[in-house]
Design a protein around this motif. Structure first.
Motif: not given
Length: 316
Positions: A270-276
């Motif tokens: 979530k902290r990375y906006d859903g970007d693996f």
């Protein structure tokens, strides 16, 4: 290579297809003749289905078993995997490196079909390819693939569509959780590759990892399955190399060496906006690593378990 990963995986799938009721899986044929095996999308699947799915991912070159794992006062169901010559089964087959995106369907593909398609840069490094007239691909997805997906896989693998087998399980399914937990050695091997170590020097691998508890949806399941690897897996490798090579790498291998270590994977996601791809790639590693050098006989260890985060993730 004379040893075909796809043929070996196909033989496992053939045997499992004769035990659909016992394993809780379903087998169907798409209109183009491709075989579709549901391990945990609409089918219930289970532990034994997951064991078979994990061995298919390894191209039939690994043994998967179950065992209890203990982290302080926390006990969890775990998976062990034993592999010789881990480059071929782990990086050449099991690693989920093939992005399959056709229409509305998206999944990460793993399994021996990757060694036929060779769509990934990784294959230029490990120099592995397979020769077979059939392809077996494992898909981690919450929906079943279509004929379009099977045709795409067939084209990339250089086989006919009716010679394609697609094995599918959602992340939140029991079978899906088992096959992910069986990737402990693979994560260590891929980390070594990322650290520019000559992975062909790895002789054997053994790993254990807890199985994620079932989740209500795939996003929660993604968090739990990753937490199991990052905070509860342990890998033992035997390699043939100079001691100095191991000494310079050992502390960089476990997940605790990453800048993103120390919080639940779901929260990190979530902290990375859903970007693996914003997550530190060095995070995806086993919690603990032990390497024994077959040349010198010396053993090196690094990493640690995190029982608190495991309990919060799986039992909270």
């Amino acid at each position: 290579m004379s040893l075909s990963l796809n043929r070996r995986a196909g033989e496992i799938l053939d045997r499992m297809s004769e035990q659909v009721e016992a394993l809780g899986i379903s087998v169907s044929t798409l209109t183009n003749g491709a075989r579709l095996v549901d391990f945990g999308v609409k089918a219930p699947g289970g532990l034994l289905a997951g064991k078979g799915l994990a061995e298919i991912c390894l191209g039939g070159l690994g043994e998967v078993s179950f065992l209890p794992l203990h982290y302080g006062d926390v006990s969890l169901t775990g998976v062990s995997v034993a592999i010789d010559g881990p480059v071929l089964p782990c990086l050449g087959s099991q690693y989920a490196g093939w992005k399959i995106h056709r229409g509305k369907f998206f999944a990460m593909g793993s399994g021996p079909a990757r060694a036929l398609a060779r769509t990934e840069e990784l294959f230029e490094t490990i120099r592995i390819q397979d020769t077979a007239d059939s392809a077996v691909l494992v898909l981690e997805s919450g929906r079943l693939p279509t004929e379009e997906v099977a045709d795409y896989v067939a084209e990339k693998c250089g086989v006919k569509s009716d010679r394609v087998s697609l094995a599918v399980a959602s992340t939140r399914s029991v079978a899906g959780a088992v096959q992910i937990a069986a990737r402990s050695v693979e994560t260590a091997m891929h980390k070594l590759l990322e650290l520019d170590f000559d992975v062909t020097k790895a002789l054997s691998g053994f790993g254990v990892c807890p199985i994620a508890t079932p989740a209500a949806d795939d996003m929660v399941a993604i968090g739990r399955t990753n937490d199991c690897v990052l905070y509860g897996s342990e890998v033992f490798l035997t390699i043939s190399a100079a001691d100095t090579e191991i000494e310079t790498l050992i502390d960089k291998i476990p997940s605790c060496s990453s800048r993103d270590y120390g919080q639940l994977f779901g929260e990190l996601f979530k902290r990375y906006d859903g970007d693996f791809y914003k997550i530190d790639p060095f995070l995806f590693s086993p919690a603990k690593i032990t390497i024994t050098n077959a040349v010198s006989g010396r053993t090196y260890r690094a990493g640690r378990f995190n029982a608190e985060l495991l309990q919060s993730s799986l039992l909270g």
